[in-house]
Design an enzyme around this catalytic site. Structure first.
Site, mmCIF file in Angstrom:
data_model
loop_
_atom_site.group_PDB
_atom_site.id
_atom_site.type_symbol
_atom_site.label_atom_id
_atom_site.label_comp_id
_atom_site.label_asym_id
_atom_site.label_seq_id
_atom_site.Cartn_x
_atom_site.Cartn_y
_atom_site.Cartn_z
ATOM 1 N N GLU A 4 0.869 -1.176 0.000
ATOM 2 C CA GLU A 4 0.000 0.000 0.000
ATOM 3 C C GLU A 4 0.906 1.225 0.000
ATOM 4 O O GLU A 4 1.486 1.583 1.022
ATOM 5 C CB GLU A 4 -0.921 -0.016 1.221
ATOM 6 C CG GLU A 4 -1.860 -1.216 1.283
ATOM 7 C CD GLU A 4 -2.843 -1.267 0.126
ATOM 8 O OE1 GLU A 4 -2.970 -0.255 -0.603
ATOM 9 O OE2 GLU A 4 -3.474 -2.317 -0.074
ATOM 10 N N CYS A 21 -1.494 9.099 2.347
ATOM 11 C CA CYS A 21 -1.174 8.538 1.034
ATOM 12 C C CYS A 21 -2.244 8.882 0.007
ATOM 13 O O CYS A 21 -1.957 8.953 -1.189
ATOM 14 C CB CYS A 21 -0.993 7.026 1.129
ATOM 15 S SG CYS A 21 -2.447 6.134 1.730
#
EC number: 1.2.1.68
Length: 485
Positions: A226, A260
Site C-alpha cells: 500500500e 497517502c
C-alpha cells in the site's frame, strides 16, 4: 517485544525468526481457528482501542509534536474499530466454502462438486507507517484475523512513543504465538522484511517498498504493498467550486496532508482557477482561524519532512510559480515550537518543479489549469498511475470518460479520500502506487489461501468415455466433441 539493541541485521533476524517459527508451529498445532476464535481476536483488538483511546492520542501527539486528540480518535481509533467490527460481523459468512459449477456441467448433475475452501495462510507480517500509526496497524489486522492468521508487526521508528504503546497494548491482550510486535530502527525493518512469512503487508513509500519486495522475494513471500503517489483532482466545468474547494482542502489539511490518499494536485478549467483559489482560502479560514497554536492543525512529523515540503515551495517559487500561503490570522510561523506549514497553493506549476515530480505528503497543493478535460486526462496518463483519482462535476458522460480513460487504485467522485472508508470496496494501488488490496471481504480474500477442491463422482465414468488406455473409438468420439469451434 522490543528488538534487542546493538545487534546486527542478521542477529535481529535470528531473534524474530525464532518468534516466527513458534507462530508457525502454533498454527500447525492448533489448526485453522474457528469463527469464534477469530471473533475473539477481533474483539481483543477493539477492546484495546477503546480502552487506550486517551493513551493513543497522547502518544501520537508526542510523536507529531501537535495533533489533536479528536483527529487521532477520528482517524486512528474510530478508523480502526470500524474495519474490525465489519470483519467481526461478516467473517462467519466469508469462511463458508465457495461453490462453483463443475466442468463439464454434467458432472455436477451426477454429484461431483467444485468448491473453493478458504484456508489461513499462517503468519502475516505487517509493516506499518508513521502517518496513521495505529490505524495502519489495526486495519490490516481486521482481514488478517478474519482469515485466521497470526501476526508479527513492525511499527514505524518515526513514531516511537506510539510504537512503544502498541507493543505494550498487544502484549496485554495476545501471547507471542498470536501477535508479536518488534520495535526498532531501519536495521530491524530490514531484518523483518526478510523473514519467511506466509504473507507480508507493507504500507509506506514506494522507494522503501522496492527494498521490502526485494527482501520478500528471497523467500517468495507474497506481498501487499500500500504505497502512494500523486493523486490528482480533476474539476469539471460543471463543478460547484465552493463545495469542491471545501472538500479538497479538508482532505489536504487532514493530518497536514500526510496521507497517502491526500489530493496531490488539482487540474481545473483555466477560467475557474482563481475561483477555486478564492474558495480554498475561504474554506481554510473556516476550518482553521489560527494555525500556530491550534491543535486541530497537525504538525509535520519530523524536521526532515518539514524541510522537504518547504523545499518544494522554495523550488516552485524560484522557478516562477505563484505561491499563496493561506494563513488566516497572519501568524509568524518562522519561529514556532512545532513544525507547522500553512496550507499553501502553488499556481502556474511546471513539470520541472519538484512539487510536480514527487509525492508531496504535506499541506501544499499545486493548481494547474487546463483547456479541455481530455487535456487533463492526458496529463494524468503521462505520469505514474496514482493511488487515487478525484473528479468533481455533474456531467455523467464526462465522469464516465475520465474514469474509463484513467487508471488509479481507487476513485472518489465529488469528494476526496472517502472511498477508503468503504469496507465493501477493495483498497489498494496499481503500479508504483502498490499491489494487492484489502478491506472487508477483499482483505479476507487477500490473507487467505484459495484452495481449489474437486470431489469426483463415486462412479468411475472415465472408462465409459474412453479416457484410459488402451485408447479406442470412445476417446476419439469424445475428442471430436471437444475439439471444435
Amino acid at each position: 517485544m522490543n528488538a534487542p539493541v546493538n545487534l546486527s541485521s542478521d542477529a535481529h533476524k535470528a531473534v524474530m525468526n525464532d518468534v516466527l517459527q513458534r507462530q508457525k508451529a502454533a498454527h500447525l498445532r492448533d489448526g485453522p481457528p474457528s469463527a469464534e476464535k477469530r471473533i475473539q481476536w477481533l474483539n481483543r483488538c477493539i477492546d484495546l482501542l477503546v480502552g487506550h483511546q486517551a493513551e493513543i492520542a497522547k502518544a501520537v501527539n508526542q510523536d507529531f509534536g501537535s495533533r489533536s486528540p479528536e483527529a487521532t480518535s477520528l482517524t486512528d481509533v474510530a478508523g480502526s474499530i470500524g474495519p474490525l467490527k465489519h470483519a467481526r460481523e461478516h467473517l462467519t459468512k466469508w469462511m463458508k466454502p465457495e461453490k462453483h459449477k463443475t466442468t463439464p456441467a454434467i458432472l455436477g448433475l451426477f454429484g461431483a462438486k467444485a468448491t473453493v475452501q478458504w484456508q489461513p495462510k499462517g503468519v502475516v507480517g505487517v509493516i506499518s507507517p508513521w502517518n496513521f500509526p495505529v490505524n495502519l496497524t489495526f486495519a490490516p489486522l481486521a482481514g488478517v484475523f478474519a482469515a485466521g492468521n497470526r501476526a508479527m508487526i513492525k511499527p514505524s521508528e518515526f513514531t516511537p512513543a506510539t510504537s512503544d504503546l502498541l507493543k505494550a497494548m498487544f502484549a496485554k491482550a495476545f501471547n507471542e504465538e498470536e501477535v508479536a510486535v518488534f520495535v526498532g530502527g531501519p536495521e530491524v525493518g530490514q531484518a523483518f522484511s526478510g523473514l519467511a512469512f506466509d504473507h507480508l503487508v507493507f504500507t509506506g513509500a514506494t522507494s522503501v517498498a522496492k527494498h521490502v519486495m526485494r527482501a520478500a522475494a528471497e523467500n517468495l513471500v507474497p506481498v501487499t504493498l500500500e504505497l502512494g503517489g500523486k493523486s490528482p483532482v480533476i474539476l469539471s466545468r460543471g463543478a460547484d467550486m465552493a463545495t469542491a474547494a471545501a472538500r479538497v482542502m479538508n482532505g489536504k489539511t487532514l493530518n497536514a496532508g500526510q496521507i497517502c490518499l491526500a489530493p496531490d494536485y488539482v487540474l481545473a478549467p483555466q477560467e475557474d482557477v482563481e475561483a477555486f483559489v478564492k474558495e480554498a482560502q475561504a474554506a481554510v479560514s473556516r476550518y482553521f482561524p489560527t494555525i500556530k497554536d491550534n491543535p486541530d492543525y497537525t504538525a509535520v512529523v519530523a524536521q526532515r519532512h518539514y524541510d522537504r515540503v518547504k523545499g518544494y515551495v522554495d523550488d516552485a517559487r524560484a522557478k516562477g510559480a505563484r505561491v499563496i500561503e493561506i494563513n488566516p490570522a497572519g501568524e509568524d510561523l518562522s519561529q514556532q515550537e512545532h513544525r507547522k506549514i500553512p496550507p499553501t497553493l502553488i499556481l502556474d506549476p511546471t513539470d520541472d518543479m519538484k512539487v510536480m515530480q514527487e509525492e508531496i505528503f504535506g499541506p501544499v497543493l499545486p493548481v494547474k489549469g487546463y483547456k479541455t478535460v481530455d487535456e487533463a486526462v492526458d496529463y494524468v496518463n503521462a505520469h505514474d498511475r496514482p493511488l487515487a483519482l478525484y473528479w468533481f462535476g455533474t456531467d455523467e458522460a464526462e465522469k464516465d470518460r475520465v474514469l474509463e480513460r484513467t487508471t488509479s487504485g481507487g476513485v472518489t467522485v465529488n469528494d476526496v479520500i472517502f472511498h477508503v472508508a468503504q469496507e465493501n470496496l477493495p483498497f489498494g494501488g496499481i503500479g508504483p502506487a502498490g499491489m494487492g488490496a484489502y478491506h472487508g471481504y477483499d482483505g479476507f480474500r487477500e490473507f487467505s489461501h484459495r484452495k481449489a477442491v474437486f470431489q469426483q463422482l463415486k462412479k468411475d465414468i472415465a472408462p465409459m468415455l474412453g479416457l484410459r488406455p488402451p485408447y479406442g473409438e470412445g476417446i476419439r468420439k469424445y475428442l471430436a466433441g471437444q475439439i471444435k469451434k
